[in-house]
Scaffold this motif. Structure first.
Motif, PDB file in Angstrom:
ATOM      1  N   VAL A 220      49.717  21.618  71.269  1.00 40.22           N
ATOM      2  CA  VAL A 220      48.749  21.287  70.223  1.00 40.22           C
ATOM      3  C   VAL A 220      49.475  20.859  68.948  1.00 40.22           C
ATOM      4  N   VAL A 221      50.509  21.608  68.568  1.00 41.15           N
ATOM      5  CA  VAL A 221      51.259  21.274  67.352  1.00 41.15           C
ATOM      6  C   VAL A 221      51.947  19.916  67.499  1.00 41.15           C
ATOM      7  N   ALA A 222      52.567  19.684  68.656  1.00 40.87           N
ATOM      8  CA  ALA A 222      53.267  18.421  68.881  1.00 40.87           C
ATOM      9  C   ALA A 222      52.303  17.238  68.862  1.00 40.87           C
ATOM     10  N   ALA A 223      51.147  17.379  69.510  1.00 43.89           N
ATOM     11  CA  ALA A 223      50.163  16.297  69.518  1.00 43.89           C
ATOM     12  C   ALA A 223      49.633  16.026  68.117  1.00 43.89           C
ATOM     13  N   LEU A 224      49.459  17.085  67.313  1.00 42.35           N
ATOM     14  CA  LEU A 224      48.978  16.904  65.947  1.00 42.35           C
ATOM     15  C   LEU A 224      50.023  16.202  65.090  1.00 42.35           C
ATOM     16  N   ILE A 225      51.292  16.604  65.232  1.00 46.79           N
ATOM     17  CA  ILE A 225      52.364  15.935  64.498  1.00 46.79           C
ATOM     18  C   ILE A 225      52.423  14.461  64.883  1.00 46.79           C
ATOM     19  N   GLY A 226      52.362  14.187  66.186  1.00 52.29           N
ATOM     20  CA  GLY A 226      52.411  12.806  66.641  1.00 52.29           C
ATOM     21  C   GLY A 226      51.225  11.982  66.168  1.00 52.29           C
ATOM     22  N   ALA A 227      50.026  12.570  66.178  1.00 47.94           N
ATOM     23  CA  ALA A 227      48.817  11.838  65.772  1.00 47.94           C
ATOM     24  C   ALA A 227      48.872  11.477  64.281  1.00 47.94           C
ATOM     25  N   ILE A 228      49.238  12.445  63.438  1.00 53.74           N
ATOM     26  CA  ILE A 228      49.337  12.174  62.004  1.00 53.74           C
ATOM     27  C   ILE A 228      50.429  11.147  61.730  1.00 53.74           C
ATOM     28  N   GLY A 229      51.588  11.329  62.377  1.00 58.69           N
ATOM     29  CA  GLY A 229      52.679  10.384  62.178  1.00 58.69           C
ATOM     30  C   GLY A 229      52.327   8.984  62.632  1.00 58.69           C
ATOM     31  N   PHE A 230      51.592   8.875  63.744  1.00 56.18           N
ATOM     32  CA  PHE A 230      51.216   7.565  64.251  1.00 56.18           C
ATOM     33  C   PHE A 230      50.283   6.844  63.282  1.00 56.18           C
ATOM     34  N   GLU A 231      49.312   7.547  62.735  1.00 63.10           N
ATOM     35  CA  GLU A 231      48.392   6.919  61.787  1.00 63.10           C
ATOM     36  C   GLU A 231      49.121   6.507  60.499  1.00 63.10           C
ATOM     37  N   LEU A 232      50.059   7.336  60.046  1.00 57.05           N
ATOM     38  CA  LEU A 232      50.830   6.974  58.856  1.00 57.05           C
ATOM     39  C   LEU A 232      51.695   5.746  59.126  1.00 57.05           C
TER      40      LEU A 232
END
Length: 316
Positions: A220-232
């Motif tokens: 969950v933490v990894a997917a959240l980091i990746g999702a935020i980073g991808f949008e940025l």
């Protein structure tokens, strides 16, 4: 890098940083030569990008009205200046069937190559061996994964597009100023919706694609980091292309180079998210290294249903 811990003032902070899960995730990436893995993912992604764009353009040209086609070209011009000017929308309309068929076949071929390369890179991060399967079944599975990812990607793009359009409609209807507090809050809400869509997509990519079962909290933490980073990164590349790449001295090369860099950064972000899921606690990492049997390592399984323990990583 233990000498960094002895530096005055910053030494204690660096020592504390080196005990974090993020640092251990980076050490795993460094061990498996992540720059080479990202380069392989970047190449296959860049090759698959052009038939994907051609297929999307052919479908849009065949299904949209003349007014909608003009709006689409204007939208592309806003997001990716320098490319829209080269598009011949009328030519796409006249040859939509041929362009769509050829692009679809090329996308199937290059897309399966992207799936295979990405799966191999993610399994390398987990330090798992390559899968041994029947070549025909392997290709069929890659095609199925490609279709699943394509459907998931379309859903995420649709959610993000609808959220952005809804924000614009609300701002115009209510009469809010884009720079005001209300407008900013609406854009933040649209950003959050896009992050949620990316989060769901990454849950699929980080587990089913490499064939692993990481611990739920780390996933969950990894997917959240990746999702935020991808949008940025999406915001960064859009702003860079509009403000710099399309107007630089490199001319037509500015946009492709910017896209290439963006794909590379995105690939590294995905690898970091995978490393976050693959890296256990400090006690697990030490225990796994001491015993050599992987008993305390995160639960992983191969795509064929087996359960091999971590193996030595290849150099990519």
């Amino acid at each position: 890098m233990d000498w960094l811990k002895k530096l005055p003032v910053v030494g204690p902070w660096i020592a504390r940083l080196m005990t974090t899960h993020a640092w251990r995730s980076y050490e795993r990436l460094d061990r498996v030569k992540w720059s080479r893995l990202a380069a392989a993912m970047t190449f296959t992604s860049f090759v698959a990008l052009f038939p994907l764009l051609s297929l999307a353009a052919a479908v849009a040209a065949a299904t949209l009205s003349k007014k909608q086609q003009d709006q689409l070209q204007d939208k592309i011009a806003e997001q990716i200046p320098g490319i829209a000017d080269q598009l011949n929308i009328q030519g796409l309309v006249d040859n939509a069937g041929t362009v769509g068929l050829i692009s679809g076949l090329l996308l199937l071929f290059t897309g399966m190559g992207w799936v295979e390369a990405t799966r191999g890179c993610l399994r390398a991060v987990w330090e798992l061996p390559d899968e041994e399967e029947n070549p025909v079944l392997h290709r069929a599975k890659d095609a199925g994964v490609l279709l699943g990812l394509g459907g998931a990607l379309l859903i995420t793009v649709a959610i993000s597009t609808v959220a952005s359009a809804l924000v614009g409609w609300i701002i115009r209807s209510v009469g809010l100023t884009e720079g005001g507090v209300g407008g900013v809050l609406l854009y933040v809400a649209a950003f959050a919706v896009a992050v949620l869509a990316d989060f769901l997509l990454l849950l699929y990519v980080l587990t089913l694609l490499p064939g692993v079962h990481p611990e739920r909290r780390r996933l969950v933490v990894a997917a959240l980091i990746g999702a935020i980073g991808f949008e940025l990164l999406k915001l960064l590349i859009s702003g860079y292309i509009q403000g710099v790449a399309a107007k630089s001295m490199y001319g037509a090369f500015g946009v492709p180079v910017a896209l290439l860099l963006w794909i590379n950064f995105t690939s590294k972000l995905l690898l970091f998210a995978a490393s976050w899921t693959a890296t256990g606690s400090k006690a697990q990492e030490v225990g796994s290294g001491d015993d050599g049997d992987g008993a305390d390592a995160p639960d992983v399984t191969g795509g064929s249903g087996g359960g091999p323990g971590p193996a030595a990583a290849t150099s990519g």
